[in-house]
Design an enzyme around this catalytic site. Sequence first.
Site, PDB file in Angstrom:
ATOM      1  N   THR A   1     159.799  -4.831  -3.149  1.00 11.60           N
ATOM      2  CA  THR A   1     159.613  -3.931  -2.582  1.00 11.60           C
ATOM      3  C   THR A   1     158.839  -2.997  -1.459  1.00 11.60           C
ATOM      4  OG1 THR A   1     157.586  -5.626  -3.990  1.00 11.60           O
ATOM      5  CG2 THR A   1     156.886  -3.774  -2.812  1.00 11.60           C
TER       6      THR A   1
ATOM      7  N   LYS B   1     160.708  -0.961  -6.234  1.00 11.12           N
ATOM      8  CA  LYS B   1     159.515  -0.685  -6.639  1.00 11.12           C
ATOM      9  C   LYS B   1     158.711  -0.392  -5.596  1.00 11.12           C
ATOM     10  CE  LYS B   1     155.476  -3.639  -8.475  1.00 11.12           C
ATOM     11  NZ  LYS B   1     154.928  -3.250  -7.214  1.00 11.12           N
TER      12      LYS B   1
ATOM     13  N   TYR C   1     159.225  -9.040  -0.785  1.00 11.70           N
ATOM     14  CA  TYR C   1     159.070  -8.746   0.340  1.00 11.70           C
ATOM     15  C   TYR C   1     159.567  -8.783   1.138  1.00 11.70           C
ATOM     16  CZ  TYR C   1     154.600  -7.765  -2.539  1.00 11.70           C
ATOM     17  OH  TYR C   1     153.232  -7.430  -3.361  1.00 11.70           O
TER      18      TYR C   1
ATOM     19  N   HIS D   1     151.913   1.255  -7.021  1.00 13.11           N
ATOM     20  CA  HIS D   1     150.857  -0.204  -6.188  1.00 13.11           C
ATOM     21  C   HIS D   1     149.653  -0.675  -6.395  1.00 13.11           C
ATOM     22  CE1 HIS D   1     152.181  -3.506  -3.134  1.00 13.11           C
ATOM     23  NE2 HIS D   1     151.015  -3.870  -3.716  1.00 13.11           N
TER      24      HIS D   1
ATOM     25  N   ARG E   1     147.090  -5.465 -14.346  1.00 16.44           N
ATOM     26  CA  ARG E   1     145.955  -5.459 -14.664  1.00 16.44           C
ATOM     27  C   ARG E   1     145.322  -5.974 -16.055  1.00 16.44           C
ATOM     28  NH1 ARG E   1     145.892  -0.907 -11.125  1.00 16.44           N
ATOM     29  NH2 ARG E   1     143.973  -1.822  -9.562  1.00 16.44           N
TER      30      ARG E   1
ATOM     31  N   ARG F   1     147.701   1.095 -20.634  1.00 10.76           N
ATOM     32  CA  ARG F   1     147.009  -0.429 -21.495  1.00 10.76           C
ATOM     33  C   ARG F   1     146.985  -0.233 -22.364  1.00 10.76           C
ATOM     34  NH1 ARG F   1     146.688  -1.428 -16.544  1.00 10.76           N
ATOM     35  NH2 ARG F   1     144.893  -0.039 -14.843  1.00 10.76           N
TER      36      ARG F   1
ATOM     37  N   SER G   1     155.430 -12.614  -8.177  1.00 10.38           N
ATOM     38  CA  SER G   1     155.984 -11.617  -6.884  1.00 10.38           C
ATOM     39  C   SER G   1     155.770 -13.177  -5.808  1.00 10.38           C
ATOM     40  CB  SER G   1     154.334 -11.566  -6.347  1.00 10.38           C
ATOM     41  OG  SER G   1     154.533 -11.251  -5.199  1.00 10.38           O
TER      42      SER G   1
ATOM     43  N   ARG H   1     142.510  -1.451   1.935  1.00 13.06           N
ATOM     44  CA  ARG H   1     141.613  -1.865   1.195  1.00 13.06           C
ATOM     45  C   ARG H   1     140.237  -1.701   1.033  1.00 13.06           C
ATOM     46  NH1 ARG H   1     147.097  -4.998  -1.552  1.00 13.06           N
ATOM     47  NH2 ARG H   1     148.890  -4.000  -1.104  1.00 13.06           N
TER      48      ARG H   1
END
Length: 277
Positions: free
Chosen positions: A66, A145, A40, A169, A227, A207, A16, A75
């Site tokens: 992105t 993305k 970005y 995202h 994650r 997952r 990133s 957020r």
Amino acid sequence: MCFAAAETLNVCYVASTYSTCSVEEIVTAAPDGFRWFQLYIYRDRKLSEQLVRRVEALGFKALVLTVDVPYTGKRRSDIRNNFRLPPHLKVKNFEGVFEVSAASLVSGHCGPDNYGVPANTLDPSISWRDIHWLRSLTRLPIIIKGILTKEDAELAVEHGVQGIVVSNHGGRQLDGELATVHIIDALSEIVDAVQGRIEVYIDGGIRTGSDVLKALALGAKCVFIGRPIVWGLAYKGEEGVRGVLQILTDEFRLSMALSGCRNISEINRNLVQFSRL
């Protein structure tokens, strides 16, 4: 740590812009790794341009642009928890570029800086025209993305990108958008829309190894993991990340075997039965 684990398991690592290790440090730590760069676009276009030139010179293999963050979303969890990078962590790719004032560091809400970079630095004017701008800077493939609809997928094809990452995202940008659990529904629509003209990937909700199998069955070229990697990192650093990747790999192989697939080429939509509601 994540990039070294990815190198060990021969997995693509997407670094990133906001990484707390510089792109140079990443290459030094994992010199033989397969790397893409998540880009970005900033109001000061020179910053983005310099990053593009740096990563190309360092051997990164693609740019992942992105497109769902013209502004950082509201957020609420981060605001409530007053989240910010700990003082010992820096956004290394911009080290020395931005100076955050002392007042912004003690303000009562998450906003004066966005995860180590001052607020209002992202360029909200980003548009499809910027694909042509990026192409003028680099020979690297351009991956988009943040695509969730067939209409945007078709525009991506028209503008000559090499791939799409179906992503919301992490569900952190816009309340009410497609939930992560339903990202796989968007995948099917987008795969049908592009008809093999460009590659389609999925980022979100993976997952288990069987999740990987389902995504490939519905047309994804590959999946990206977020994650679960963070969970492994928090548990045991590089070793934890390797463990997560190995678990997913083993589960994927087992899911293939139990579904009767001897190799990747045998994975197809017949493995997925859609609910009839």
